[in-house]
Structure formats: C-alpha cells, structure tokens
Design a protein around this motif. Structure first.
Motif, PDB file in Angstrom:
ATOM      1  N   ALA A 178      -9.160  36.899 -71.217  1.00  0.00           N
ATOM      2  CA  ALA A 178      -9.800  35.588 -71.346  1.00  0.00           C
ATOM      3  C   ALA A 178      -8.840  34.520 -71.858  1.00  0.00           C
ATOM      4  CB  ALA A 178     -11.033  35.684 -72.239  1.00  0.00           C
ATOM      5  N   PRO A 179      -8.174  34.712 -73.002  1.00  0.00           N
ATOM      6  CA  PRO A 179      -7.263  33.658 -73.466  1.00  0.00           C
ATOM      7  C   PRO A 179      -6.046  33.468 -72.563  1.00  0.00           C
ATOM      8  CG  PRO A 179      -7.113  35.587 -74.891  1.00  0.00           C
ATOM      9  CD  PRO A 179      -8.292  35.798 -74.002  1.00  0.00           C
ATOM     10  N   GLN A 180      -5.567  34.548 -71.938  1.00  0.00           N
ATOM     11  CA  GLN A 180      -4.436  34.406 -71.029  1.00  0.00           C
ATOM     12  C   GLN A 180      -4.822  33.532 -69.836  1.00  0.00           C
ATOM     13  OE1 GLN A 180      -1.361  35.163 -71.297  1.00  0.00           O
ATOM     14  NE2 GLN A 180      -1.058  36.957 -72.552  1.00  0.00           N
ATOM     15  N   LEU A 181      -6.039  33.718 -69.327  1.00  0.00           N
ATOM     16  CA  LEU A 181      -6.490  32.920 -68.196  1.00  0.00           C
ATOM     17  C   LEU A 181      -6.707  31.461 -68.602  1.00  0.00           C
ATOM     18  CD1 LEU A 181      -7.142  33.202 -65.214  1.00  0.00           C
ATOM     19  CD2 LEU A 181      -9.513  33.679 -65.827  1.00  0.00           C
ATOM     20  N   LEU A 182      -7.248  31.242 -69.774  1.00  0.00           N
ATOM     21  CA  LEU A 182      -7.384  29.875 -70.274  1.00  0.00           C
ATOM     22  C   LEU A 182      -6.024  29.196 -70.345  1.00  0.00           C
ATOM     23  CD1 LEU A 182      -9.917  30.455 -73.192  1.00  0.00           C
ATOM     24  CD2 LEU A 182     -10.364  29.207 -71.069  1.00  0.00           C
ATOM     25  N   ALA A 183      -5.047  29.911 -70.892  1.00  0.00           N
ATOM     26  CA  ALA A 183      -3.705  29.350 -71.037  1.00  0.00           C
ATOM     27  C   ALA A 183      -3.068  29.044 -69.688  1.00  0.00           C
ATOM     28  CB  ALA A 183      -2.826  30.318 -71.832  1.00  0.00           C
ATOM     29  N   ALA A 184      -3.400  29.840 -68.677  1.00  0.00           N
ATOM     30  CA  ALA A 184      -2.805  29.654 -67.359  1.00  0.00           C
ATOM     31  C   ALA A 184      -3.469  28.536 -66.563  1.00  0.00           C
ATOM     32  CB  ALA A 184      -2.894  30.958 -66.567  1.00  0.00           C
ATOM     33  N   ARG A 185      -4.779  28.346 -66.727  1.00  0.00           N
ATOM     34  CA  ARG A 185      -5.518  27.441 -65.851  1.00  0.00           C
ATOM     35  C   ARG A 185      -5.843  26.072 -66.460  1.00  0.00           C
ATOM     36  NH1 ARG A 185      -8.086  30.652 -61.934  1.00  0.00           N
ATOM     37  NH2 ARG A 185      -6.530  32.172 -61.248  1.00  0.00           N
ATOM     38  N   VAL A 186      -6.201  26.051 -67.735  1.00  0.00           N
ATOM     39  CA  VAL A 186      -6.674  24.803 -68.340  1.00  0.00           C
ATOM     40  C   VAL A 186      -5.627  23.686 -68.338  1.00  0.00           C
ATOM     41  CG1 VAL A 186      -7.461  23.732 -70.495  1.00  0.00           C
ATOM     42  CG2 VAL A 186      -8.473  25.880 -69.716  1.00  0.00           C
ATOM     43  N   PRO A 187      -4.352  23.966 -68.680  1.00  0.00           N
ATOM     44  CA  PRO A 187      -3.376  22.862 -68.722  1.00  0.00           C
ATOM     45  C   PRO A 187      -3.297  22.072 -67.416  1.00  0.00           C
ATOM     46  CG  PRO A 187      -2.470  24.774 -69.814  1.00  0.00           C
ATOM     47  CD  PRO A 187      -3.751  25.226 -69.168  1.00  0.00           C
ATOM     48  N   GLU A 188      -3.275  22.754 -66.294  1.00  0.00           N
ATOM     49  CA  GLU A 188      -3.191  22.049 -65.015  1.00  0.00           C
ATOM     50  C   GLU A 188      -4.452  21.234 -64.752  1.00  0.00           C
ATOM     51  OE1 GLU A 188      -2.468  22.922 -60.238  1.00  0.00           O
ATOM     52  OE2 GLU A 188      -2.579  24.588 -61.655  1.00  0.00           O
ATOM     53  N   LEU A 189      -5.624  21.828 -64.993  1.00  0.00           N
ATOM     54  CA  LEU A 189      -6.887  21.134 -64.737  1.00  0.00           C
ATOM     55  C   LEU A 189      -7.068  19.931 -65.657  1.00  0.00           C
ATOM     56  CD1 LEU A 189      -9.229  24.217 -64.269  1.00  0.00           C
ATOM     57  CD2 LEU A 189      -8.458  22.644 -62.489  1.00  0.00           C
ATOM     58  N   ALA A 190      -6.580  20.067 -66.894  1.00  0.00           N
ATOM     59  CA  ALA A 190      -6.742  18.987 -67.875  1.00  0.00           C
ATOM     60  C   ALA A 190      -5.571  18.012 -67.869  1.00  0.00           C
ATOM     61  CB  ALA A 190      -6.921  19.590 -69.274  1.00  0.00           C
ATOM     62  N   GLY A 191      -4.566  18.252 -67.034  1.00  0.00           N
ATOM     63  CA  GLY A 191      -3.413  17.359 -66.968  1.00  0.00           C
ATOM     64  C   GLY A 191      -2.524  17.414 -68.194  1.00  0.00           C
ATOM     65  N   ILE A 192      -2.408  18.600 -68.799  1.00  0.00           N
ATOM     66  CA  ILE A 192      -1.582  18.766 -69.996  1.00  0.00           C
ATOM     67  C   ILE A 192      -0.150  19.068 -69.561  1.00  0.00           C
ATOM     68  CG2 ILE A 192      -1.225  20.113 -72.099  1.00  0.00           C
ATOM     69  CD1 ILE A 192      -4.269  20.780 -71.938  1.00  0.00           C
ATOM     70  N   PRO A 193       0.828  18.257 -69.949  1.00  0.00           N
ATOM     71  CA  PRO A 193       2.212  18.474 -69.504  1.00  0.00           C
ATOM     72  C   PRO A 193       2.836  19.697 -70.148  1.00  0.00           C
ATOM     73  CG  PRO A 193       2.142  16.704 -71.120  1.00  0.00           C
ATOM     74  CD  PRO A 193       0.710  17.064 -70.819  1.00  0.00           C
ATOM     75  N   ASP A 194       3.799  20.290 -69.451  1.00  0.00           N
ATOM     76  CA  ASP A 194       4.557  21.405 -70.010  1.00  0.00           C
ATOM     77  C   ASP A 194       5.487  20.917 -71.106  1.00  0.00           C
ATOM     78  OD1 ASP A 194       3.416  23.164 -68.231  1.00  0.00           O
ATOM     79  OD2 ASP A 194       5.041  22.984 -66.769  1.00  0.00           O
ATOM     80  N   GLY A 195       5.686  21.758 -72.109  1.00  0.00           N
ATOM     81  CA  GLY A 195       6.673  21.460 -73.154  1.00  0.00           C
ATOM     82  C   GLY A 195       6.346  20.214 -73.947  1.00  0.00           C
ATOM     83  N   SER A 196       7.250  19.853 -74.851  1.00  0.00           N
ATOM     84  CA  SER A 196       7.103  18.620 -75.630  1.00  0.00           C
ATOM     85  C   SER A 196       8.411  18.330 -76.343  1.00  0.00           C
ATOM     86  CB  SER A 196       5.984  18.752 -76.667  1.00  0.00           C
ATOM     87  OG  SER A 196       6.402  19.541 -77.756  1.00  0.00           O
ATOM     88  N   PRO A 197       8.736  17.034 -76.545  1.00  0.00           N
ATOM     89  CA  PRO A 197       9.938  16.680 -77.296  1.00  0.00           C
ATOM     90  C   PRO A 197       9.927  17.258 -78.708  1.00  0.00           C
ATOM     91  CG  PRO A 197       9.083  14.773 -76.120  1.00  0.00           C
ATOM     92  CD  PRO A 197       8.054  15.849 -75.993  1.00  0.00           C
ATOM     93  N   MET A 198       8.733  17.324 -79.315  1.00  0.00           N
ATOM     94  CA  MET A 198       8.634  17.878 -80.667  1.00  0.00           C
ATOM     95  C   MET A 198       9.054  19.345 -80.688  1.00  0.00           C
ATOM     96  SD  MET A 198       5.295  18.261 -83.141  1.00  0.00           S
ATOM     97  CE  MET A 198       4.991  16.495 -83.183  1.00  0.00           C
TER      98      MET A 198
END
Length: 214
Positions: A178-198
């Motif tokens: 369940a959490p692995q699938l959330l981590a794989a799918r939600v970022p793309e659907l929610a428009g969350i960018p990969d990585g961060s300067p921080m």
C-alpha cells in the motif's frame, strides 16, 4: 519488489541456511520455512494487482491526503515504518508509523479530518476486532481510512484485501504494498516534482551513503 524488500528475503534465506547448517533447524522445518517463502513470493503478483485495483477505487481521495499515520503489529509495523519513509520521500507530506498498542496509548490524539489512516488489521483473535474498531473510530473523524486485511469477506471498498500467509515474518511482503504504491502513483497525479533543492543541500553537507556514494 522494492530492493529493500528483496534484501529482507535474502536475509531470511541466509538465516535459514545458517540455521540448517548449525543444526538449529531440522530438515523438515527448513523445508517448511522455504515453502512459506515461496508461497509469499508466488502471491505477490496477485497482491500487486489487488493493490492497484484498491488504488484506482480510491485515487480521488488518496491524492488529497496531506498527512498519514500507518498502524500495525510486528511485521506489519516494520513494513509501515519503511512505507512512511517512502511517503515522506516522494509525496513530501508528514507520515508516521506506530505499533498498534503504542498508537492507542496517546498518538490517537493527532487524529483529525485531514489525517489519512492505513491500518494493518491483525489476524490474531481479539486483536483483530480491536484493530477493526480503531479503523471505525478513525472514520468518525476523517474520511481517509484504509484497512489492510487478509479477510476476503471485508466488503469495505476502502479496504485493501490481500492474500496472506498468516505468518508474521512474511507479513512485511504483504504490508509494504500500500505505501509503496502510494509513493509510486500519488506524486505524478498530484503534480509533485521529483527531488528538491533543500534535499540536495542537506545531502551535499551530510552525505547519506558511505563515501558520498562513490
């Protein structure tokens, strides 16, 4: 299967081989344990399909969650801890894992209408009913409640029903989906960018790997 989960399987196999060689396990018990690992592995494809169907049923809700709590016992708790790390790294929202009794002891005070709860329902008599009640209580305060269970009769569309071996040390292979699938799918659907300067700044000053990955 995520590389860390594959690593868990490798450690199990090494432990079994060592136990057999040292006489800690009999040949019969060794074969039983190896067969159990085969069973857990053979069920993964079906369980991945079930997890994907669960995500599709609930995707409109899942992309709205801004904080998570994952609650389980023993092997499920270990998987929940790993799952929270993946959620933090990818969805970039607060995520906490708790052992069931520990969660009841006080952290339930964190529950509000925004808290997504993933509850790994135990198979143990008594404990199972109490964990089901915890999930029902969460639903009084938040619409985001998702039981993970091996109970095929569970009618709740928010429940993730999995094939389970019934053994705690293979529970990690089931619970992590369940959490692995959330981590794989939600970022793309929610428009969350990969990585961060921080993140880059932190890891340049405090390397996360031996010899800074070299």
């Amino acid at each position: 299967m995520h590389i860390r989960i594959a690593s868990v399987m490798c450690f199990y196999v090494c432990a079994l081989e060592a136990a057999l060689a040292c006489g800690v396990l009999s040949e019969e018990r060794y074969r039983e344990e190896v067969q159990l690992l085969y069973t857990a592995a053979s069920q993964m494809q079906e369980n991945i399909g079930r997890a994907e169907a669960w995500f599709e049923r609930n995707r409109q809700e899942l992309v709205k969650i801004h904080k998570y709590v994952l609650v389980g016992c023993s092997g499920a708790f270990a998987a929940a801890t790993e799952g929270c790390l993946k959620i933090l790294e990818t969805i970039k929202v607060p995520a906490m894992s708790f052992e069931f009794e520990e969660y009841l002891h006080g952290p339930i005070i964190l529950t509000d209408e925004e808290l997504g709860g993933i509850f790994y329902i135990s198979d143990a008599p008594g404990e199972k009913e109490r964990m089901q009640e915890l999930a029902r209580c969460h639903a009084h305060f938040s619409p985001y409640v998702y039981p993970v269970t091996g109970d095929e009769g569970q009618p709740d569309p928010k429940a993730l029903r999995l094939l389970c071996t019934g053994r705690d040390h293979t529970r990690v292979f089931e619970a992590v989906l369940a959490p692995q699938l959330l981590a794989a799918r939600v970022p793309e659907l929610a428009g969350i960018p990969d990585g961060s300067p921080m993140y880059d700044r932190y890891t340049s000053s405090c390397p996360t790997k031996y010899n800074n990955g070299r």
